[in-house]
Scaffold this motif. Structure first.
Motif, PDB file in Angstrom:
ATOM      1  N   ASP A   9     -30.158 -25.417  80.801  1.00 26.64           N
ATOM      2  CA  ASP A   9     -30.649 -27.061  80.973  1.00 26.64           C
ATOM      3  C   ASP A   9     -31.751 -27.129  79.956  1.00 26.64           C
ATOM      4  OD1 ASP A   9     -29.226 -26.933  83.390  1.00 26.64           O
ATOM      5  OD2 ASP A   9     -30.840 -26.628  84.716  1.00 26.64           O
ATOM      6  N   TYR A  10     -32.433 -26.182  79.502  1.00 26.37           N
ATOM      7  CA  TYR A  10     -33.379 -26.370  78.531  1.00 26.37           C
ATOM      8  C   TYR A  10     -32.695 -26.803  77.303  1.00 26.37           C
ATOM      9  CZ  TYR A  10     -36.660 -25.715  74.782  1.00 26.37           C
ATOM     10  OH  TYR A  10     -37.486 -26.017  73.707  1.00 26.37           O
ATOM     11  N   SER A  11     -31.717 -26.143  76.867  1.00 20.25           N
ATOM     12  CA  SER A  11     -30.977 -26.463  75.535  1.00 20.25           C
ATOM     13  C   SER A  11     -30.189 -27.667  75.721  1.00 20.25           C
ATOM     14  CB  SER A  11     -29.685 -25.155  75.317  1.00 20.25           C
ATOM     15  OG  SER A  11     -30.546 -24.060  75.542  1.00 20.25           O
ATOM     16  N   ILE A  12     -29.584 -28.055  76.813  1.00 16.52           N
ATOM     17  CA  ILE A  12     -29.073 -29.476  76.890  1.00 16.52           C
ATOM     18  C   ILE A  12     -30.188 -30.603  76.880  1.00 16.52           C
ATOM     19  CG2 ILE A  12     -27.852 -31.178  78.610  1.00 16.52           C
ATOM     20  CD1 ILE A  12     -26.543 -28.547  79.497  1.00 16.52           C
ATOM     21  N   GLU A  13     -31.387 -30.431  77.327  1.00 17.42           N
ATOM     22  CA  GLU A  13     -32.476 -31.282  77.220  1.00 17.42           C
ATOM     23  C   GLU A  13     -32.841 -31.440  75.982  1.00 17.42           C
ATOM     24  OE1 GLU A  13     -36.907 -31.670  79.073  1.00 17.42           O
ATOM     25  OE2 GLU A  13     -35.313 -31.193  80.441  1.00 17.42           O
ATOM     26  N   ARG A  14     -33.055 -30.156  75.289  1.00 15.80           N
ATOM     27  CA  ARG A  14     -33.535 -30.337  73.861  1.00 15.80           C
ATOM     28  C   ARG A  14     -32.591 -30.952  72.814  1.00 15.80           C
ATOM     29  NH1 ARG A  14     -33.015 -26.005  69.693  1.00 15.80           N
ATOM     30  NH2 ARG A  14     -34.442 -26.327  68.358  1.00 15.80           N
ATOM     31  N   MET A  15     -31.121 -30.587  73.322  1.00 18.40           N
ATOM     32  CA  MET A  15     -30.173 -31.164  72.010  1.00 18.40           C
ATOM     33  C   MET A  15     -30.241 -32.751  72.373  1.00 18.40           C
ATOM     34  SD  MET A  15     -28.127 -30.651  69.800  1.00 18.40           S
ATOM     35  CE  MET A  15     -27.820 -28.888  69.947  1.00 18.40           C
ATOM     36  N   ASN A  16     -30.319 -33.197  73.775  1.00 19.74           N
ATOM     37  CA  ASN A  16     -30.160 -34.492  73.992  1.00 19.74           C
ATOM     38  C   ASN A  16     -31.646 -35.331  73.281  1.00 19.74           C
ATOM     39  OD1 ASN A  16     -28.073 -34.848  75.430  1.00 19.74           O
ATOM     40  ND2 ASN A  16     -29.007 -34.409  77.311  1.00 19.74           N
ATOM     41  N   SER A  17     -32.641 -34.526  73.177  1.00 18.82           N
ATOM     42  CA  SER A  17     -33.875 -35.042  72.458  1.00 18.82           C
ATOM     43  C   SER A  17     -33.577 -35.198  71.170  1.00 18.82           C
ATOM     44  CB  SER A  17     -34.959 -34.019  72.812  1.00 18.82           C
ATOM     45  OG  SER A  17     -36.231 -34.431  72.136  1.00 18.82           O
ATOM     46  N   VAL A  18     -32.932 -34.246  70.398  1.00 18.91           N
ATOM     47  CA  VAL A  18     -32.536 -34.138  69.120  1.00 18.91           C
ATOM     48  C   VAL A  18     -31.746 -35.409  68.713  1.00 18.91           C
ATOM     49  CG1 VAL A  18     -31.603 -33.044  67.129  1.00 18.91           C
ATOM     50  CG2 VAL A  18     -33.162 -31.749  68.650  1.00 18.91           C
ATOM     51  N   ILE A  19     -30.893 -35.555  69.477  1.00 19.94           N
ATOM     52  CA  ILE A  19     -29.568 -36.600  69.447  1.00 19.94           C
ATOM     53  C   ILE A  19     -30.274 -37.962  69.254  1.00 19.94           C
ATOM     54  CG2 ILE A  19     -27.696 -37.935  70.288  1.00 19.94           C
ATOM     55  CD1 ILE A  19     -26.576 -35.069  71.160  1.00 19.94           C
ATOM     56  N   VAL A 149     -26.936 -24.607  59.046  1.00 20.21           N
ATOM     57  CA  VAL A 149     -26.357 -25.861  58.930  1.00 20.21           C
ATOM     58  C   VAL A 149     -26.147 -26.175  60.576  1.00 20.21           C
ATOM     59  CG1 VAL A 149     -24.890 -27.783  58.446  1.00 20.21           C
ATOM     60  CG2 VAL A 149     -25.585 -25.805  56.858  1.00 20.21           C
ATOM     61  N   PRO A 150     -27.069 -26.620  61.470  1.00 17.96           N
ATOM     62  CA  PRO A 150     -26.990 -26.733  62.497  1.00 17.96           C
ATOM     63  C   PRO A 150     -26.010 -27.919  62.981  1.00 17.96           C
ATOM     64  CG  PRO A 150     -29.075 -27.616  62.264  1.00 17.96           C
ATOM     65  CD  PRO A 150     -28.395 -26.967  60.962  1.00 17.96           C
ATOM     66  N   ILE A 151     -25.169 -27.964  64.103  1.00 16.99           N
ATOM     67  CA  ILE A 151     -24.274 -28.716  64.683  1.00 16.99           C
ATOM     68  C   ILE A 151     -24.701 -29.629  65.685  1.00 16.99           C
ATOM     69  CG2 ILE A 151     -21.787 -29.157  65.328  1.00 16.99           C
ATOM     70  CD1 ILE A 151     -21.116 -26.527  63.876  1.00 16.99           C
ATOM     71  N   ILE A 152     -24.505 -30.888  65.691  1.00 17.81           N
ATOM     72  CA  ILE A 152     -24.909 -31.809  66.633  1.00 17.81           C
ATOM     73  C   ILE A 152     -23.644 -32.684  67.326  1.00 17.81           C
ATOM     74  CG2 ILE A 152     -26.230 -33.982  67.442  1.00 17.81           C
ATOM     75  CD1 ILE A 152     -28.417 -33.124  65.886  1.00 17.81           C
ATOM     76  N   ASN A 153     -23.467 -32.472  68.490  1.00 13.99           N
ATOM     77  CA  ASN A 153     -22.143 -33.369  69.010  1.00 13.99           C
ATOM     78  C   ASN A 153     -22.548 -34.578  69.509  1.00 13.99           C
ATOM     79  OD1 ASN A 153     -20.101 -31.000  68.561  1.00 13.99           O
ATOM     80  ND2 ASN A 153     -21.388 -29.866  70.445  1.00 13.99           N
ATOM     81  N   LEU A 154     -22.342 -35.451  68.716  1.00 15.61           N
ATOM     82  CA  LEU A 154     -22.713 -36.805  69.271  1.00 15.61           C
ATOM     83  C   LEU A 154     -21.698 -37.436  70.131  1.00 15.61           C
ATOM     84  CD1 LEU A 154     -23.594 -38.575  66.021  1.00 15.61           C
ATOM     85  CD2 LEU A 154     -25.203 -37.861  67.874  1.00 15.61           C
ATOM     86  N   PRO A 155     -22.219 -37.852  71.390  1.00 10.89           N
ATOM     87  CA  PRO A 155     -21.360 -38.295  72.425  1.00 10.89           C
ATOM     88  C   PRO A 155     -20.997 -39.633  72.164  1.00 10.89           C
ATOM     89  CG  PRO A 155     -23.645 -38.477  73.241  1.00 10.89           C
ATOM     90  CD  PRO A 155     -23.851 -37.475  71.950  1.00 10.89           C
TER      91      PRO A 155
END
Length: 157
Positions: A9-19, A149-155
Motif C-alpha cells: 500500500d505504501y509503495s502504491i501510495e508513493r508511486m502515485n505521489s511521484v506520478i 533508471v526507475p520506471i513509472i507506469n503512467l495511468p
C-alpha cells in the motif's frame, strides 16, 4: 494486515505521489519554456548545455520495445545523463505524456516525438519546485536500490 500488504500500500501510495509530482513538474516547466521534446532535440540540448538539464524522461509505448534504433538512442542518452549526474526516468505511456503537456505532443497535424523529454532550468533562474524535488528524491532513492533508471507506469485518465 501483514507487513507485505502494508508495504505494498505504501509503495502504491508513493508511486502515485511521484506520478502526481512528475505531472506537476511537466505542467509548470512547459509555460516557462523549460521542456525539450524529441530524441534528436534532447541530444542536441544535452550536448550544448547539460548543466541546466534537471530531468530526462525516456518514454515508450508497447510498440517501441522492438525499435532497436530507439533503444540505442536511449542507451546513449542514459549514459550521457549518468555521466553528467542528470536524473532519468522511464515512462511507459507517450499518449499520457502528450495529455499532461496539454497536447504539446502535436505539431500541426503531425505527432511529435515524445520518446525523450528534458526538463531544464535556465541559467539565471532560481526555479524551486517542490514537485521536482520529490521526483529527484525518487530517482536518488531508486539508484540506492540499484535501479538506475526507475520506471513509472503512467495511468490513462
Amino acid at each position: 494486515m501483514t507487513f507485505e500488504e502494508l508495504n505494498g500500500d505504501y509503495s502504491i501510495e508513493r508511486m502515485n505521489s511521484v506520478i502526481k509530482a512528475l505531472e506537476e513538474v511537466l505542467r509548470s516547466a512547459l509555460p516557462q519554456g523549460c521542456i525539450t521534446v524529441g530524441v534528436y532535440e534532447a541530444a542536441k540540448s544535452l550536448n550544448v548545455d547539460p548543466d541546466n538539464v534537471v530531468l530526462c524522461i525516456l518514454a515508450t509505448d508497447d510498440d517501441d520495445v522492438k525499435d532497436v534504433a530507439l533503444q540505442i538512442h536511449f542507451t546513449l542518452i542514459q549514459a550521457f545523463c549518468c555521466e553528467n549526474d542528470i536524473n532519468i526516468l522511464r515512462v511507459n505511456n507517450t499518449r499520457r505524456l502528450a495529455n499532461i503537456l496539454g497536447g504539446a505532443g502535436m505539431h500541426g497535424s503531425e505527432q511529435m516525438d515524445l520518446h525523450c523529454i528534458l526538463v531544464t532550468v535556465p541559467h539565471a533562474s532560481t526555479w524551486k519546485n517542490p514537485a521536482l524535488g520529490k521526483v529527484n528524491r525518487f530517482c536518488r532513492e531508486s539508484r540506492c536500490m540499484d535501479q538506475w533508471v526507475p520506471i513509472i507506469n503512467l495511468p490513462e485518465r
